[in-house]
Design a protein around this motif. Structure first.
Motif, PDB file in Angstrom:
ATOM      1  N   VAL A  18       0.840  -1.196   0.000  1.00 60.04           N
ATOM      2  CA  VAL A  18       0.000   0.000   0.000  1.00 60.04           C
ATOM      3  C   VAL A  18       0.876   1.246   0.000  1.00 60.04           C
ATOM      4  N   ALA A  19       0.444   2.267  -0.752  1.00 62.40           N
ATOM      5  CA  ALA A  19       1.106   3.569  -0.733  1.00 62.40           C
ATOM      6  C   ALA A  19       0.077   4.650  -0.446  1.00 62.40           C
ATOM      7  N   VAL A  20       0.363   5.508   0.516  1.00 65.25           N
ATOM      8  CA  VAL A  20      -0.486   6.657   0.827  1.00 65.25           C
ATOM      9  C   VAL A  20       0.161   7.881   0.194  1.00 65.25           C
ATOM     10  N   VAL A  21      -0.586   8.567  -0.695  1.00 64.44           N
ATOM     11  CA  VAL A  21      -0.015   9.628  -1.514  1.00 64.44           C
ATOM     12  C   VAL A  21      -0.780  10.933  -1.321  1.00 64.44           C
ATOM     13  N   ASP A  22      -0.038  11.976  -1.023  1.00 62.42           N
ATOM     14  CA  ASP A  22      -0.587  13.332  -0.963  1.00 62.42           C
ATOM     15  C   ASP A  22      -0.412  13.945  -2.347  1.00 62.42           C
ATOM     16  N   LEU A  23      -1.398  13.766  -3.217  1.00 66.56           N
ATOM     17  CA  LEU A  23      -1.236  14.186  -4.607  1.00 66.56           C
ATOM     18  C   LEU A  23      -1.009  15.691  -4.711  1.00 66.56           C
TER      19      LEU A  23
END
Length: 533
Positions: free
Chosen positions: A480-485
């Motif tokens: 899983v990757a959590v991304v602040d676009l």
């Protein structure tokens, strides 16, 4: 109680569907729920509010097998949300090894930050060595066709019956160890000397094992049509499973204006007819290349050390000026300003410089500078690498948006310190993956977020048979990757390349938090992903 809960984020599942709000619940190494979970408790809670939650990114075309022994934490790639890399591409792997290729491998791997012994010979032994130190990301491997040639003693020659039998046996050994298949690099080195018949012979071994053929094809310039035809000839012999590596056309190299379009039309037609084939592309207008790709076979016939020795002869150099029109052909049209030295084992002080500047420092013109760098490398001549500005922005946009193209980077995992930093003087190594999201998605709108994520996750996992990867769904492995676009920043530039990307605060690999608040935890929970298992 859950082991881990990623809550409050917007999930992009990986299948290409629209984002939706959901929590991601993890127990052990698996996802157990992707849905709103109000009131759920967990031993560790990650707050993803305002962020997108993605499947761990999968690079379909990586060379991180070159650097993983010197960088098992996969610093530059894991911090971008990359949890799996498909490695062993373009025919160049450091197993299997023969006596001479083992010496060359030891020198090259040392330049990539590995200070341990190169005491393996078989492909399975290399995998065991990597597994023994552990990695932060998952790895799926191809075995390199050029490595098979070198280990069998063929080099840049033509194999006899016994040598070809040895190559088949070495390939079968690698496939038995779980390799995805065989990759070839037909524009340089030992691979360039291979005929179609040799490749189709080895492809028969791939067919028997249900394995895949990946190829850096022979010519992406003036003879692209013929190169694509050869690729599909070998693919058919391999049983119809293939990856056409970085299918693109370099600017100002003599390719017909419609050459790329014809190639992708052929790709689509073959896929419609039942061939399991896709292509991939890189995110920038530039990329890495092997310096020996410009050199003719006659110079390389007796090995790199002899080739370097011959480069001291002015007559040889003069002949080469008219006989290096291959690979990056734009240099023959005055395009040396588009080329930088990426890696020169004997000339580290010149790394990162464009060839006009190198020529000014050394005296002479750019061709002299090129020959000087190669000659200085001596027996490590094959380790000289280039960085080139290869494509137009328009061509990059049309390739990354094509529905049959996965999104890869064609580089290796690096770090901002140590020997690898000197080998990584371009944003490609530190920000290539997030460039797709920050530039092609957020800033330019070339791709929607869900399309880009699909091309970087489920599309890759399905094509290479990486079971349980590439999607956020119940039962999948917890990559899983959590991304602040909105806050995603590449940070690495051509002028100041050594900076990790920012905006991926959390990365999980097989249920363990590897990046926590943008910091690497040192955890190495990645694993080897063998074919079909």
């Amino acid at each position: 109680m859950l082991d881990l809960l990623v809550s409050g984020g917007t999930v992009v599942e990986g299948d290409g569907g629209p984002p939706y709000p959901a929590d991601v619940a993890i127990e052990g190494e698996r996802i157990v729920a992707v849905e709103p979970l109000p009131g759920a408790t967990a031993r560790r809670h990650l707050d993803a509010r305002g962020h997108f939650v993605l499947p761990g990114l999968i690079d379909p075309h990586s060379h991180s097998d070159w650097s993983i022994l010197g960088n098992p934490e996969a610093q530059s790639t894991i911090r971008q949300g990359v949890t799996t890399e498909v490695v062993g591409n373009c025919g160049v792997t450091y197993a299997p090894l023969g006596p001479e290729s083992a010496r060359q491998a030891a020198a090259t791997l040392a330049a990539f930050g590995y200070d341990g012994p190169v005491d393996w010979r078989g492909f399975g032994e290399l995998l065991q060595r990597v597994e023994s130190i552990g990695t932060s990301q998952n790895l799926a491997w191809f075995v390199g066709h050029s490595a098979l040639r070198e280990a069998a003693g063929v080099g840049t020659g033509s194999p006899g019956d016994d040598e070809l039998a040895t190559m088949r046996a070495l390939l079968a050994e690698a496939l038995d160890a779980g390799a995805l298949g065989m990759s070839s690099g037909l524009e340089y080195g030992a691979g360039r000397a291979a005929g179609t018949g040799e490749l189709t012979d080895l492809a028969g071994v791939l067919r028997l094992h249900g394995a895949r053929y990946a190829s850096h094809i022979r010519n992406r310039d003036a003879a692209l049509d013929e190169a694509v035809e050869e690729f599909f000839t070998v693919t058919r012999a391999a049983g119809g499973r293939a990856q056409l590596s970085h299918l693109n056309v370099r600017e100002d190299t003599g390719a017909a204006p419609d050459a790329w379009q014809r190639a992708v039309e052929r790709l689509a037609a073959e896929r419609a007819a039942g061939t399991d084939v896709l292509a991939d592309m890189t995110p920038y207008d530039g990329g890495i290349g092997m310096a020996t790709g410009l050199l003719p076979p006659w110079l390389l016939a007796d090995g790199p050390e002899e080739a370097a020795r011959q480069l001291a002869d002015p007559a040889v150099r003069n002949r080469l000026r008219g006989d290096c029109d291959r690979y990056w052909r734009f240099v023959h049209r005055g395009g040396w300003d588009r080329v930088r030295l990426q890696a020169g084992p004997a000339t580290p002080e010149l790394e990162g410089l464009a060839f006009p500047e190198i020529a000014e420092r050394l005296g002479g013109d750019e061709w002299d500078a090129f020959f000087d760098v190669l000659a200085a490398a001596g027996p490590d001549l094959a380790a000289v690498q280039l960085l080139g500005r290869l494509f137009t922005d328009e061509h990059v946009a049309e390739t990354v948006s094509h529905p049959l193209f996965c999104l890869g980077v064609d580089a290796f995992t690096s770090r901002v310190d140590g020997p690898l930093a000197a080998r990584s003087r371009h944003p490609l190594f530190f920000a290539g993956h997030v460039h797709y999201l920050a530039h092609h998605v957020r800033d330019k709108g070339i791709l929607t977020l869900e399309t880009a994520v699909h091309k970087m996750t489920a599309m890759v996992a399905d094509h290479f048979g990486l079971a349980g990867r590439g999607r956020l769904r119940r039962g999948a492995f917890a990559d899983v990757a959590v991304v602040d676009l909105a806050g995603l920043r590449e940070r690495s530039t051509v002028a100041e390349p050594h900076a990790y990307a920012h905006g991926v605060p959390y990365v999980i690999v097989n249920g363990a938090v590897v990046v926590d608040g943008h910091d690497h935890t040192g955890v190495r929970t990645g694993c080897y992903l063998p074919r079909g298992r």
